[in-house]
Design an enzyme around this catalytic site. Structure first.
Site, PDB file in Angstrom:
ATOM      1  N   HIS A  43       4.228   5.354   2.123  1.00 48.62           N
ATOM      2  CA  HIS A  43       3.014   4.566   2.517  1.00 48.62           C
ATOM      3  C   HIS A  43       1.890   5.559   2.324  1.00 48.62           C
ATOM      4  CE1 HIS A  43       0.500   1.878   4.139  1.00 48.62           C
ATOM      5  NE2 HIS A  43       1.574   1.111   4.111  1.00 48.62           N
ATOM      6  N   HIS A  44       0.740   4.836   1.720  1.00 46.54           N
ATOM      7  CA  HIS A  44      -0.342   5.489   1.379  1.00 46.54           C
ATOM      8  C   HIS A  44      -1.159   6.016   2.579  1.00 46.54           C
ATOM      9  CE1 HIS A  44      -3.571   6.856  -1.279  1.00 46.54           C
ATOM     10  NE2 HIS A  44      -3.668   5.830  -1.995  1.00 46.54           N
ATOM     11  N   ALA A  45      -0.818   5.294   3.603  1.00 49.34           N
ATOM     12  CA  ALA A  45      -1.180   5.738   5.127  1.00 49.34           C
ATOM     13  C   ALA A  45      -0.679   7.253   5.407  1.00 49.34           C
ATOM     14  CB  ALA A  45      -0.801   4.951   6.149  1.00 49.34           C
ATOM     15  N   ASN A  86      -4.524  10.867   4.276  1.00 55.75           N
ATOM     16  CA  ASN A  86      -5.335  10.972   3.057  1.00 55.75           C
ATOM     17  C   ASN A  86      -6.548  11.689   3.264  1.00 55.75           C
ATOM     18  OD1 ASN A  86      -4.516   8.655   1.179  1.00 55.75           O
ATOM     19  ND2 ASN A  86      -3.863   8.103   3.091  1.00 55.75           N
ATOM     20  N   MET A 104       0.917  -1.064  -0.037  1.00 56.92           N
ATOM     21  CA  MET A 104      -0.088   0.118   0.089  1.00 56.92           C
ATOM     22  C   MET A 104       1.062   1.407  -0.137  1.00 56.92           C
ATOM     23  SD  MET A 104      -3.334  -0.470  -0.146  1.00 56.92           S
ATOM     24  CE  MET A 104      -4.173  -2.060  -0.452  1.00 56.92           C
TER      25      MET A 104
END
Lengths: 480, 480
Positions: B164-166, B321, B46
């Site tokens: 990281h997408h987090a 996000n 991710m």
């Protein structure tokens, strides 16, 4: 007859032809191979590797590496262990892992191609191998990778091969790699994952198992039976002094190399009435003293080193491990380089005599001080302020080819082992004799042991120090 | 007033200055950020990334990249999110992950330096980014890496940033990267992990949120309220046709890029009375048709595409996000390129009108069809032979800087998004408008969807096909 034991061991390991694709049935792992899988964690990856360096052929075209990569990519992966993957298992079966043949290995995944940034020197190569060796192998695929590396100067390239320790030990991987090498620039060069059984070249490792290596192994094996044992912990294992070389690690690795001229090492050995391997240990001892003084302190007792020793393989064994571990003192508590070398020499002589009095030493080594015991020493449970959990580091010797070898017309000018950290070790030094050089691979955990490349950089200084200590090159010293 | 919604969204996202080192306290993750950690597996990494390409300055010395690397390595890592790491948690606390400030980030680990093998073209660059993007981030460290890549020809280099997408979405990362870029060759260039708050350059992303982008987002948002809904599954979600673009994946990724001249895309849009984004979707639709015909079959119903849309950030939110997802048809069932473009155009026009009648569409998009829902569609449980679990792929648009930008004197000539695969998707296309070009990043799982680089290679052909279909360059066609 006893003097033949080590040579026989090595022949037994290397005399096996590679085995072609199996019949699809499973291959159970032996206990030692399985232990490398069970012990593996993100902080303790269990793969080993080799770094081979080559001179580009004269007038090699710009696309030499691209074509080499394309050529290697055309071979099917149909030789063990390169076509084996772990069988997916559930529940209790996980405790008894099995290999299964992957009939359609995706070579594009396993064979990679990179380049070094400018200026493409030993530093850039060391950093690239550090990065590659820090990455874990993916357990759903055959547990190996091969990376071609271009941009090494002047006019050179490299090949880095990584394989899981459960599939091969250092000697086994060295033998597999020997399959890709030829004895002349015009010789055929096949990738190890596709070498045809019928055309397998004669194994070369045995040629390095000369008197010198044999004496080295015998000496180490002899240590087992020493009448006055070193200090021991409650477990009965001998223990080195506690120092910064032992403790927790992360999975990150720093790799550095150095090459010493075998002739210079031999000259020191001759001058001190010692063996080549006494000098190798003394040189390592010298750089470790300087390094420890700088980053920590030199323990008042000698460091204790683990040395893996190849054992005879079982009949039909072409993959996996066949290794025991013995231990030896490094005389790091002695400041004077000549006295240090002589102390190592004398310890080795004692050991050899004892070995000759103890014909069962080999079996005892396997049973009491095997690699398994060394690898399984717990990492974080040592609360003893004085003693390490077991040994302080590993110095491993992998016998290599004596004659110059070639790969697709390119002369191999270096062959460096890239090893694994065992137990609570933060440093491993593995040495390989190839042609006219001794090739040192230093691997360490840089998050817990910094700047280990200094050990590699200083190795020639330690060699020079020993030369002076035994009276070689006095004139040079006076003029300096 | 409604026409201002999308522009306001983008301004809200990019107007935040980077936040300097915190006071050591924890930062809780919001539900969406936490979900990217919870959903991550070895088969579904991710992280997202950007690939920036640059022209070397005129007469750049041989050590330009070495010095650039050394310069960047001197900055401390003291800006969020680059100095945040996951707090180690036990038991139930794992369900509510927290970031903590790492006061001593080891930049040597996070900042890397590689080179491309000869000939250093787009293929070699694509393979290098594929390899880098296939590697998971290490959870014990701040979840990002930055790699300088030299050897890109002719006379170019690249920078690949992975996070990281987090910690960031595409727009957030684009804004962070904008910190390192200057508007003139002589402008200062700081690394994003160390940009001083006071000297932060003006955010540039808003400048791309022009009427065209706004109309695109509005159109997509409008789809939510469409009176005649597409076919839906039991979950109530609309579903695309079942095809090879959906199913299980491994963690391996293949990346490929393509750049289209914005002027040519605009000319087609003008000739067909459509928007730039209608043409972008039509070009993607065109290459997908050819690709599906070759590797599988073209579904008789149109592919359904997910499009992430940036949402306003909460006050004080500088990391993580803020994204919702909407869906749109790609008209892949229409063979004629002009009819396909017009079908996409008309669907978008309908959507915009509906959007204007439905002022609550934005909220509905967040609640019913958010990114979260798309990401969490289970991968292997779709037994319906006719319908996909949800959409077939993601095509994402990240607004980029309109003016030419520079990094340490080097002109940026490309800025490509490297995205993540959502749910059961095997392909993601993310497009970024920078200067005079539209930059396409294709990312796919090569173990389950082969040769996705063909999509990138054929994109100019699909563009040419559309030009001819709308009557541009007739003379060229006649002469061909």
């Amino acid at each position: 007859m006893k003097a033949q034991v080590a040579a026989t061991m090595l022949q037994a390991r290397s005399g096996m032809p590679p085995q072609k694709r199996g019949d699809g049935s499973m291959v159970k792992l032996n206990a030692q191979d399985a232990s490398f899988l069970a012990m593996e964690s993100s902080n303790a990856p269990m793969h080993i590797g080799f770094l081979l360096t080559f001179k580009l052929p004269a007038k090699a075209p710009a696309d030499f590496m691209q074509k080499l990569h394309a050529k290697l990519a055309r071979f099917a992966v149909d030789v063990q262990p390169f076509n084996l993957r772990l069988k997916q298992q559930e529940g209790w079966s996980k405790l008894q892992p099995e290999w299964e043949v992957d009939e359609a290995v995706d070579l594009e995944y396993h064979l990679r191609h990179e380049a070094l940034p400018w200026p493409g020197g030993e530093r850039e190569l060391g950093l690239a191998i550090s990065r590659l060796h820090s990455l874990p192998l993916e357990r759903s695929r055959p547990l190996w990778e091969c990376t071609l590396i271009e941009g090494l100067q002047p006019g050179r390239f490299a090949l880095y091969m990584k394989i899981h320790h459960a599939l091969a030990d250092g000697v086994g991987l060295m033998n597999q790699l020997s399959q890709i090498l030829a004895e002349s620039p015009r010789g055929a060069s096949l990738p190890p994952w596709s070498a045809p059984v019928a055309a397998a070249p004669a194994p070369k490792a045995t040629q390095a198992a000369d008197d010198d290596w044999r004496r080295f192994f015998e000496g180490l094996l002899g240590k087992i039976g020493k009448p006055k044992p070193e200090r021991k912990g409650a477990s009965g294992l001998p223990r080195g002094p506690r120092c910064i070389l032992n403790g927790n690690t992360t999975g990150r690795r720093r790799f550095a190399t150095q090459r010493l001229e075998l002739a210079r090492v031999k000259a020191i050995a001759k001058a001190a009435d010692a063996t080549v391997n006494d000098v190798v240990l003394a040189v390592c001892s010298g750089v470790l003293r300087t390094y420890l003084e700088e980053v920590d302190r030199i323990p008042k007792d000698s460091l204790l080193v683990s040395v893996p020793v190849a054992l005879p393989r079982e009949a039909g064994q072409t993959i996996g491990n066949s290794v025991a571990g013995v231990h030896a003192p490094l005389a790091t508590h002695i400041a004077d380089p000549k006295k240090r070398l002589l102390a190592i020499r004398d310890a080795m002589r004692d050991a050899k005599e004892e070995f000759n009095r103890l014909p069962v030493a080999l079996n005892r080594a396997i049973n009491s001080l095997g690699m398994l015991a060394m690898m399984m020493v717990p990492k974080r449970e040592n609360t003893d302020p004085e003693n390490a959990a077991f040994t302080n580091l590993t110095i491993s010797n992998v016998p290599g080819p004596k004659q110059k070898l070639y790969f697709n017309g390119a002369e191999m000018d270096g062959m460096y082992p890239v090893s694994v950290l065992a137990g609570d070790h933060r440093l491993n030094i593995t040495v390989l004799g190839y042609h006219e050089g001794l090739h040192f691979g230093f691997i360490a955990c840089p998050d817990t042991l910094s700047s280990v490349q200094k050990l590699a950089v200083r190795l020639p200084l330690a060699l020079r120090e020993l030369e002076r200590a035994v009276g070689i090159g006095r004139a040079a010293r006076v003029n300096a």
